[in-house]
Enzyme design. Structure first.
Site, PDB file in Angstrom:
ATOM      1  N   GLU A 105      -0.634  -7.580   8.780  1.00  0.00           N
ATOM      2  CA  GLU A 105      -0.536  -9.000   8.538  1.00  0.00           C
ATOM      3  C   GLU A 105       0.776  -9.371   7.873  1.00  0.00           C
ATOM      4  OE1 GLU A 105      -4.853 -10.449   8.396  1.00  0.00           O
ATOM      5  OE2 GLU A 105      -4.298  -9.738   6.423  1.00  0.00           O
ATOM      6  N   CYS A 131       5.748 -13.080   3.379  1.00  0.00           N
ATOM      7  CA  CYS A 131       5.129 -11.938   2.713  1.00  0.00           C
ATOM      8  C   CYS A 131       4.818 -10.892   3.780  1.00  0.00           C
ATOM      9  CB  CYS A 131       3.845 -12.407   2.020  1.00  0.00           C
ATOM     10  SG  CYS A 131       2.929 -11.072   1.248  1.00  0.00           S
ATOM     11  N   CYS A 138      -3.989   0.473   2.576  1.00  0.00           N
ATOM     12  CA  CYS A 138      -3.372   0.921   1.320  1.00  0.00           C
ATOM     13  C   CYS A 138      -4.243   2.005   0.698  1.00  0.00           C
ATOM     14  CB  CYS A 138      -3.235  -0.251   0.347  1.00  0.00           C
ATOM     15  SG  CYS A 138      -2.436   0.225  -1.206  1.00  0.00           S
ATOM     16  N   CYS A 142      -7.181  -0.350  -5.755  1.00  0.00           N
ATOM     17  CA  CYS A 142      -7.388  -1.285  -6.871  1.00  0.00           C
ATOM     18  C   CYS A 142      -8.708  -2.018  -6.648  1.00  0.00           C
ATOM     19  CB  CYS A 142      -6.237  -2.278  -6.944  1.00  0.00           C
ATOM     20  SG  CYS A 142      -4.650  -1.463  -7.148  1.00  0.00           S
ATOM     21  N   CYS A 145      -8.902  -5.727  -4.986  1.00  0.00           N
ATOM     22  CA  CYS A 145      -8.059  -6.031  -3.818  1.00  0.00           C
ATOM     23  C   CYS A 145      -8.775  -5.701  -2.509  1.00  0.00           C
ATOM     24  CB  CYS A 145      -6.773  -5.219  -3.921  1.00  0.00           C
ATOM     25  SG  CYS A 145      -5.714  -5.363  -2.488  1.00  0.00           S
ATOM     26  N   CYS A 362      -2.856 -13.496  -2.127  1.00  0.00           N
ATOM     27  CA  CYS A 362      -2.664 -12.146  -2.665  1.00  0.00           C
ATOM     28  C   CYS A 362      -3.980 -11.393  -2.683  1.00  0.00           C
ATOM     29  CB  CYS A 362      -2.204 -12.193  -4.116  1.00  0.00           C
ATOM     30  SG  CYS A 362      -0.603 -12.874  -4.341  1.00  0.00           S
TER      31      CYS A 362
HETATM   32  N1  SAH Z   1       0.607  -2.916  -3.413  1.00  0.00           N
HETATM   33  C1  SAH Z   1       1.538  -3.720  -4.082  1.00  0.00           C
HETATM   34  C2  SAH Z   1       1.895  -4.971  -3.300  1.00  0.00           C
HETATM   35  C3  SAH Z   1       0.771  -5.655  -2.575  1.00  0.00           C
HETATM   36  S1  SAH Z   1      -0.453  -6.393  -3.595  1.00  0.00           S
HETATM   37  C4  SAH Z   1       1.044  -4.083  -5.467  1.00  0.00           C
HETATM   38  O1  SAH Z   1      -0.111  -3.813  -5.773  1.00  0.00           O
HETATM   39  O2  SAH Z   1       1.832  -4.595  -6.241  1.00  0.00           O
HETATM   40  C5  SAH Z   1       0.411  -7.860  -4.124  1.00  0.00           C
HETATM   41  C6  SAH Z   1      -0.120  -8.472  -5.404  1.00  0.00           C
HETATM   42  O3  SAH Z   1      -1.432  -9.014  -5.186  1.00  0.00           O
HETATM   43  C7  SAH Z   1      -0.253  -7.495  -6.565  1.00  0.00           C
HETATM   44  O4  SAH Z   1       0.358  -8.022  -7.720  1.00  0.00           O
HETATM   45  C8  SAH Z   1      -1.750  -7.377  -6.765  1.00  0.00           C
HETATM   46  O5  SAH Z   1      -2.070  -7.090  -8.103  1.00  0.00           O
HETATM   47  C9  SAH Z   1      -2.216  -8.743  -6.326  1.00  0.00           C
HETATM   48  N2  SAH Z   1      -3.627  -8.814  -5.938  1.00  0.00           N
HETATM   49  C10 SAH Z   1      -4.356  -7.870  -5.321  1.00  0.00           C
HETATM   50  N3  SAH Z   1      -5.607  -8.311  -5.108  1.00  0.00           N
HETATM   51  C11 SAH Z   1      -5.679  -9.563  -5.602  1.00  0.00           C
HETATM   52  C12 SAH Z   1      -6.708 -10.562  -5.660  1.00  0.00           C
HETATM   53  N4  SAH Z   1      -7.910 -10.344  -5.163  1.00  0.00           N
HETATM   54  N5  SAH Z   1      -6.412 -11.747  -6.221  1.00  0.00           N
HETATM   55  C13 SAH Z   1      -5.168 -11.983  -6.711  1.00  0.00           C
HETATM   56  N6  SAH Z   1      -4.167 -11.107  -6.665  1.00  0.00           N
HETATM   57  C14 SAH Z   1      -4.405  -9.890  -6.118  1.00  0.00           C
HETATM   58 FE1  SF4 Z   2      -2.845  -1.499  -2.670  1.00  0.00          FE
HETATM   59 FE2  SF4 Z   2      -4.072  -3.804  -3.121  1.00  0.00          FE
HETATM   60 FE3  SF4 Z   2      -3.632  -2.127  -5.160  1.00  0.00          FE
HETATM   61 FE4  SF4 Z   2      -1.556  -3.412  -4.031  1.00  0.00          FE
HETATM   62  S1  SF4 Z   2      -3.264  -4.355  -5.153  1.00  0.00           S
HETATM   63  S2  SF4 Z   2      -1.684  -1.237  -4.571  1.00  0.00           S
HETATM   64  S3  SF4 Z   2      -2.264  -3.520  -1.870  1.00  0.00           S
HETATM   65  S4  SF4 Z   2      -4.935  -1.727  -3.373  1.00  0.00           S
END
Ligand code: SAH
Ligand code: SF4
Length: 381
Positions: A105, A131, A138, A142, A145, A362
């Protein structure tokens, strides 16, 4: 005869066919072989990156015979649009198909320059952020996410990373050299776990003889892969760095971001302090606020202590909810209180949710593709 240069070998990655986008000039010289004058590779480079052709047939500077020969094995290799989802706030989420039929995406977010808010199509003064993804899925897991739920399918090649920018810009009539255009590597994936391809993509995006974007307009966001942060700092051409902090203590971060078991918060902060910022650069810290979990005033005070005297700013993101995500979004008052504490120490902004209605915000990128969400067919612009 053309030399066979496998994209696979160039990328050191999964097979993606024979895409030309992603090749740097020496790669193209090798591809064309010693029988072609060296300026041919330059012409091809110019067509791919400065003029940004979508197919070989658009290239007028190369002889037809050479084009025909190229066509037998190669294509420009831009991702193909599978679907496009349009948000009521102007955000567009693209589901893009790669050569091996996997999908990723990319998201376009127009923003009104005067108000800093979402700008629907046709708004007079816009800034645009594209973006892009760095991996299919991934591996970092986390807990807040959606992308994490996919696991890792594979790394993207440099061409697939660059291709997202070229495709989205072209589909929306934007020029990569437009200073209103920014690129953030904040889509699917952890860019520092695919650093070689991310750096190659950055070189291609910023080469003045090619795409010509400024390094200042490209940002990479990481969950905190500590050794790769130092490696990034040593690269001559690199994006700006954003760190997803998301917690105020080691224990809390471990719960939310299991990667912390491997790369401790203290070591992450040490890598940030040692990071060689360029004169025009600040570190960005992102902090996803989860109601009742990491959003108290005490958390905010601990974040201030962690960031100490770093040259940085903080972007707060109120959780974007999603199916299977066991957290809630804090109230705006809580977000404002958290922000006001951080602000006493460092600049702190609240990132406005963009495209939540189409799962483009995000942490929401997981190829959610309900037909109900679909507004326009793929490729329409
Ligand atoms: N993997 C990288 C970049 C992609 S995630 C990273 O983790 O930084 C991009 C951003 O989205 C990160 O700052 C992450 O903390 C945030 N993010 C992930 N899941 C989210 C959610 N459900 N709501 C808001 N931000 C989120
Ligand atoms: Fe991966 Fe989502 Fe964590 Fe970013 S926030 S490192 S995309 S699992």
């Amino acid at each position: 005869m053309l030399q066979v240069v496998e994209s696979q070998a160039l990328a050191g990655d999964a097979l993606v066919g024979h895409a030309l986008v992603g090749m740097e000039l020496p790669d193209l010289e090798k591809l064309l072989g010693p029988n072609q004058p060296t300026y041919r590779a330059k012409q091809l480079y110019d067509a791919l990156y400065r003029r940004q052709v979508a197919s070989l047939s658009e290239i007028s500077t190369l002889p037809q015979a050479l084009k025909n020969e190229l066509l037998t094995r190669n294509s420009v290799g831009l991702p193909s649009p599978e679907r496009r989802f349009d948000s009521s706030d102007g955000t567009r989420r693209y589901l893009l198909r790669l050569e091996d039929n996997r999908t990723i995406e990319a998201v376009l977010m127009p923003e009104d320059i005067d108000t800093g808010t979402a700008a629907p199509e046709g708004a007079a003064r816009c800034r645009y952020t594209i973006c892009i993804s760095s991996q299919v899925g991934c591996p970092v897991d986390c807990k807040f996410c959606l992308t994490a739920l996919m696991g890792l399918e594979r790394n993207l090649t440099a061409g697939e990373i660059v291709g997202q920018v070229l495709f989205v810009a072209r589909a929306n009539g934007l020029k990569a050299t437009d200073t209103r255009l920014n690129v953030v590597m904040m889509g699917m994936g952890e860019p520092l776990l695919n650093l070689d391809n991310v750096l190659k993509a950055t070189r291609l995006l910023t080469d003045r003889a090619g795409i010509g974007m400024s390094e200042k307009r490209i940002t990479l966001s990481t969950s905190g892969i500590v050794p790769k942060i130092s490696e990034l700092g040593r690269a001559a051409v690199r994006p700006k760095l954003a760190i997803s902090l998301n917690a105020s203590t080691e224990e809390q971060r471990r719960q939310l971001m299991p990667i912390t078991r491997k790369y401790h918060l203290a070591d992450l902060m040490e890598a940030c302090r040692a990071y060689p910022l360029r004169p025009w650069e600040k570190l960005t810290f992102e902090y996803v606020l989860l109601r009742g979990v990491n959003d108290t005033d005490a958390d905010a005070k601990r974040v201030v202590r962690l960031l100490g005297n770093l040259n940085c700013k903080v972007n707060l993101i109120a959780l974007n909810p999603g199916p299977g995500i066991p957290f809630e979004t804090p109230d705006p008052e809580r977000v404002a209180s958290f922000q006001s504490i951080i602000r006493r120490a460092v600049p702190c902004f609240v990132r406005k949710p963009r495209g939540r209605d189409i799962f483009a915000a995000c942490g929401q990128l997981k190829r959610v593709s309900t037909d109900l969400l679909e507004i326009a067919p793929a490729g329409a612009s």
